[in-house]
Design a protein around this motif. Structure first.
Motif, PDB file in Angstrom:
ATOM      1  N   VAL A  74      -1.694  38.885  29.219  1.00 25.21           N
ATOM      2  CA  VAL A  74      -2.871  39.229  30.014  1.00 25.21           C
ATOM      3  C   VAL A  74      -2.512  40.253  31.084  1.00 25.21           C
ATOM      4  CG1 VAL A  74      -4.688  38.379  31.523  1.00 25.21           C
ATOM      5  CG2 VAL A  74      -3.931  36.984  29.607  1.00 25.21           C
ATOM      6  N   ARG A  75      -1.424  40.021  31.773  1.00 28.86           N
ATOM      7  CA  ARG A  75      -1.050  40.918  32.868  1.00 28.86           C
ATOM      8  C   ARG A  75      -0.673  42.312  32.363  1.00 28.86           C
ATOM      9  NH1 ARG A  75       3.370  37.301  35.582  1.00 28.86           N
ATOM     10  NH2 ARG A  75       3.767  39.215  36.774  1.00 28.86           N
ATOM     11  N   LYS A  76      -0.139  42.413  31.157  1.00 25.32           N
ATOM     12  CA  LYS A  76       0.143  43.731  30.590  1.00 25.32           C
ATOM     13  C   LYS A  76      -1.139  44.416  30.102  1.00 25.32           C
ATOM     14  CE  LYS A  76       4.977  42.846  29.353  1.00 25.32           C
ATOM     15  NZ  LYS A  76       5.726  44.073  29.617  1.00 25.32           N
ATOM     16  N   ILE A  77      -2.080  43.638  29.588  1.00 25.30           N
ATOM     17  CA  ILE A  77      -3.386  44.206  29.230  1.00 25.30           C
ATOM     18  C   ILE A  77      -4.060  44.782  30.469  1.00 25.30           C
ATOM     19  CG2 ILE A  77      -5.741  43.559  28.551  1.00 25.30           C
ATOM     20  CD1 ILE A  77      -4.511  41.737  26.434  1.00 25.30           C
ATOM     21  N   VAL A  78      -3.951  44.065  31.594  1.00 25.66           N
ATOM     22  CA  VAL A  78      -4.525  44.558  32.842  1.00 25.66           C
ATOM     23  C   VAL A  78      -3.924  45.913  33.209  1.00 25.66           C
ATOM     24  CG1 VAL A  78      -4.690  44.145  35.326  1.00 25.66           C
ATOM     25  CG2 VAL A  78      -5.103  42.270  33.716  1.00 25.66           C
ATOM     26  N   THR A  79      -2.615  46.033  33.071  1.00 23.01           N
ATOM     27  CA  THR A  79      -1.962  47.313  33.382  1.00 23.01           C
ATOM     28  C   THR A  79      -2.477  48.419  32.486  1.00 23.01           C
ATOM     29  OG1 THR A  79       0.040  46.212  34.174  1.00 23.01           O
ATOM     30  CG2 THR A  79       0.254  48.515  33.499  1.00 23.01           C
ATOM     31  N   VAL A  80      -2.644  48.132  31.190  1.00 24.19           N
ATOM     32  CA  VAL A  80      -3.165  49.140  30.258  1.00 24.19           C
ATOM     33  C   VAL A  80      -4.547  49.607  30.696  1.00 24.19           C
ATOM     34  CG1 VAL A  80      -3.955  49.521  27.890  1.00 24.19           C
ATOM     35  CG2 VAL A  80      -1.813  48.304  28.303  1.00 24.19           C
ATOM     36  N   LEU A  81      -5.416  48.666  31.037  1.00 22.03           N
ATOM     37  CA  LEU A  81      -6.774  49.025  31.451  1.00 22.03           C
ATOM     38  C   LEU A  81      -6.772  49.801  32.764  1.00 22.03           C
ATOM     39  CD1 LEU A  81      -8.705  45.742  30.581  1.00 22.03           C
ATOM     40  CD2 LEU A  81      -8.430  47.803  29.200  1.00 22.03           C
ATOM     41  N   GLU A  82      -5.858  49.424  33.657  1.00 21.66           N
ATOM     42  CA  GLU A  82      -5.775  50.125  34.935  1.00 21.66           C
ATOM     43  C   GLU A  82      -5.295  51.561  34.746  1.00 21.66           C
ATOM     44  OE1 GLU A  82      -4.247  49.038  39.458  1.00 21.66           O
ATOM     45  OE2 GLU A  82      -3.410  47.970  37.731  1.00 21.66           O
ATOM     46  N   VAL A  83      -4.286  51.734  33.906  1.00 23.79           N
ATOM     47  CA  VAL A  83      -3.778  53.091  33.641  1.00 23.79           C
ATOM     48  C   VAL A  83      -4.847  53.931  32.949  1.00 23.79           C
ATOM     49  CG1 VAL A  83      -2.083  54.406  32.301  1.00 23.79           C
ATOM     50  CG2 VAL A  83      -1.364  52.387  33.589  1.00 23.79           C
ATOM     51  N   ALA A  84      -5.538  53.345  31.971  1.00 26.47           N
ATOM     52  CA  ALA A  84      -6.611  54.068  31.287  1.00 26.47           C
ATOM     53  C   ALA A  84      -7.742  54.391  32.248  1.00 26.47           C
ATOM     54  CB  ALA A  84      -7.131  53.241  30.109  1.00 26.47           C
ATOM     55  N   GLY A  85      -8.090  53.434  33.123  1.00 29.01           N
ATOM     56  CA  GLY A  85      -9.179  53.644  34.068  1.00 29.01           C
ATOM     57  C   GLY A  85      -8.883  54.692  35.116  1.00 29.01           C
ATOM     58  N   SER A  86      -7.605  54.939  35.368  1.00 25.67           N
ATOM     59  CA  SER A  86      -7.220  55.979  36.323  1.00 25.67           C
ATOM     60  C   SER A  86      -7.258  57.371  35.691  1.00 25.67           C
ATOM     61  CB  SER A  86      -5.815  55.706  36.849  1.00 25.67           C
ATOM     62  OG  SER A  86      -4.840  55.926  35.825  1.00 25.67           O
ATOM     63  N   GLY A  87      -7.375  57.429  34.358  1.00 30.61           N
ATOM     64  CA  GLY A  87      -7.342  58.705  33.652  1.00 30.61           C
ATOM     65  C   GLY A  87      -5.947  59.216  33.377  1.00 30.61           C
ATOM     66  N   GLU A  88      -4.945  58.426  33.730  1.00 25.43           N
ATOM     67  CA  GLU A  88      -3.557  58.847  33.548  1.00 25.43           C
ATOM     68  C   GLU A  88      -3.172  58.931  32.076  1.00 25.43           C
ATOM     69  OE1 GLU A  88       0.925  57.161  34.641  1.00 25.43           O
ATOM     70  OE2 GLU A  88      -0.826  56.431  35.749  1.00 25.43           O
ATOM     71  N   ARG A  89      -3.679  58.004  31.252  1.00 22.85           N
ATOM     72  CA  ARG A  89      -3.409  58.009  29.821  1.00 22.85           C
ATOM     73  C   ARG A  89      -4.728  57.880  29.064  1.00 22.85           C
ATOM     74  NH1 ARG A  89       2.179  57.286  28.990  1.00 22.85           N
ATOM     75  NH2 ARG A  89       1.679  58.046  26.905  1.00 22.85           N
ATOM     76  N   ASP A  90      -4.708  58.327  27.773  1.00 23.51           N
ATOM     77  CA  ASP A  90      -5.941  58.321  26.987  1.00 23.51           C
ATOM     78  C   ASP A  90      -5.928  57.210  25.939  1.00 23.51           C
ATOM     79  OD1 ASP A  90      -4.184  59.184  25.042  1.00 23.51           O
ATOM     80  OD2 ASP A  90      -4.911  61.256  25.028  1.00 23.51           O
ATOM     81  N   LEU A  91      -6.975  57.182  25.090  1.00 20.82           N
ATOM     82  CA  LEU A  91      -7.104  56.131  24.096  1.00 20.82           C
ATOM     83  C   LEU A  91      -6.029  56.206  23.018  1.00 20.82           C
ATOM     84  CD1 LEU A  91     -10.973  55.840  23.600  1.00 20.82           C
ATOM     85  CD2 LEU A  91      -9.454  54.506  25.085  1.00 20.82           C
ATOM     86  N   ASP A  92      -5.508  57.404  22.742  1.00 15.49           N
ATOM     87  CA  ASP A  92      -4.413  57.515  21.766  1.00 15.49           C
ATOM     88  C   ASP A  92      -3.209  56.711  22.226  1.00 15.49           C
ATOM     89  OD1 ASP A  92      -5.836  59.097  20.028  1.00 15.49           O
ATOM     90  OD2 ASP A  92      -5.111  60.985  20.872  1.00 15.49           O
ATOM     91  N   TRP A  93      -2.949  56.728  23.518  1.00 14.15           N
ATOM     92  CA  TRP A  93      -1.839  55.949  24.074  1.00 14.15           C
ATOM     93  C   TRP A  93      -2.081  54.445  23.899  1.00 14.15           C
ATOM     94  CZ3 TRP A  93      -2.145  52.970  28.798  1.00 14.15           C
ATOM     95  CH2 TRP A  93      -0.930  52.397  29.185  1.00 14.15           C
ATOM     96  N   VAL A  94      -3.322  54.014  24.109  1.00 17.28           N
ATOM     97  CA  VAL A  94      -3.654  52.599  23.926  1.00 17.28           C
ATOM     98  C   VAL A  94      -3.422  52.191  22.472  1.00 17.28           C
ATOM     99  CG1 VAL A  94      -5.464  50.856  24.105  1.00 17.28           C
ATOM    100  CG2 VAL A  94      -5.335  52.702  25.803  1.00 17.28           C
ATOM    101  N   ARG A  95      -3.849  53.051  21.540  1.00 20.79           N
ATOM    102  CA  ARG A  95      -3.661  52.748  20.111  1.00 20.79           C
ATOM    103  C   ARG A  95      -2.181  52.685  19.756  1.00 20.79           C
ATOM    104  NH1 ARG A  95      -7.622  57.164  19.753  1.00 20.79           N
ATOM    105  NH2 ARG A  95      -9.715  56.222  19.768  1.00 20.79           N
TER     106      ARG A  95
END
Length: 266
Positions: A177-198
């Motif tokens: 859960v805590r790592k998912i939160v980090t992913v969403l936070e990084v994505a929400g900041s615009g630092e990384r895109d959806l390709d990175w999430v995939r």
């Protein structure tokens, strides 16, 4: 006779939930409460381990008792032996083969983080990529168990200056859960895109992210089939009064910290 309890607790004063030698844990204080009432030897099964600093509203435990002591196996009596930051608030009679851990159909957590300019639309786009059945190896600290899980729910909402993340799955890996939160936070900041999430869901690519701080995480609920919970209004009211006192203290500390931080700007 076997009964189950729903437990709430503030995790900041404990070294996690699970029993550990020579340190205070939530399990250790619950064990002593059961022993002190002579309900059993202090042994019980629990729905899930939570790390140091993680809070709970819907942790579930189950334990055997002598039927003759059923009048003691209720939240208000057990709470009399628990510290103010750990409390039971609902109970149920369960079958003797019931296991709070193995009978769980799903677990749900909530994470609260400051908004701090995060874009909710970007976060929701990343959340859509994570929903469903995936191998979450890159989003956990798991080293041995299988890492495929069904992420059933990942809802994002806003309240005042905070973002609320509600996450449900058939099971969670360590720090998932805590790592998912980090992913969403990084994505929400615009630092990384959806390709990175995939890419994080591609086990052929060995990478990962840091876990978000434990303090924002709450174990909200655990789902079971056929368990009929009895909520105890008295215990809920007492817990609410205690939490209000803790909340006022923490709000005062947060405001004082803000004053100090703002004073450093020149």
């Amino acid at each position: 006779m076997k009964v189950a309890f729903k437990l709430g607790y503030l995790g900041g004063g404990y070294h996690g939930f699970q029993l550990q030698p020579e340190v205070l844990t939530v399990q250790s204080v619950v064990r002593e409460a059961l022993r002190g009432l002579a309900l059993n030897d202090g042994s019980f099964c629990y729905a899930g381990r939570t790390d140091r600093g993680v809070n709970a509203l819907g942790q579930v435990i189950d334990f055997f008792i002598d039927p003759g002591k059923a009048d003691l196996a209720i939240p208000r009596v057990v709470n009399s032996r628990l510290p103010p930051d750990v409390w039971a608030w609902a109970w149920a009679k369960v079958p003797e083969n019931f296991s709070a851990r193995h009978a769980a159909l799903w677990r749900e957590y909530r994470y609260i983080l400051p908004k701090d300019g995060l874009d909710l639309d970007l976060m929701r786009g990343a959340a859509c990529e994570l929903l469903g059945v995936h191998d979450f190896r890159n989003l956990s600290s798991e080293k041995s168990r299988p890492t495929t899980r069904d992420l059933m729910k990942l809802e994002i909402s806003e309240k005042n200056s905070s973002i609320i993340l509600d996450v449900r799955a058939d099971g969670f890996l360590w720090n998932m859960v805590r790592k998912i939160v980090t992913v969403l936070e990084v994505a929400g900041s615009g630092e990384r895109d959806l390709d990175w999430v995939r890419e994080l869901l591609d086990t052929g690519i060995n990478q990962g992210v840091k876990a978000a701080p434990a303090e924002g995480l709450i174990l909200m609920d655990v789902g079971y089939q056929g368990v009929e919970w009895t909520c105890e209004p008295y215990s809920m009211r007492m817990a609410q009064e205690r939490m209000s006192k803790f909340w006022r203290r923490e709000m005062a500390l947060a405001e004082a910290t803000g004053v100090l931080a703002r004073a450093m700007f020149v």
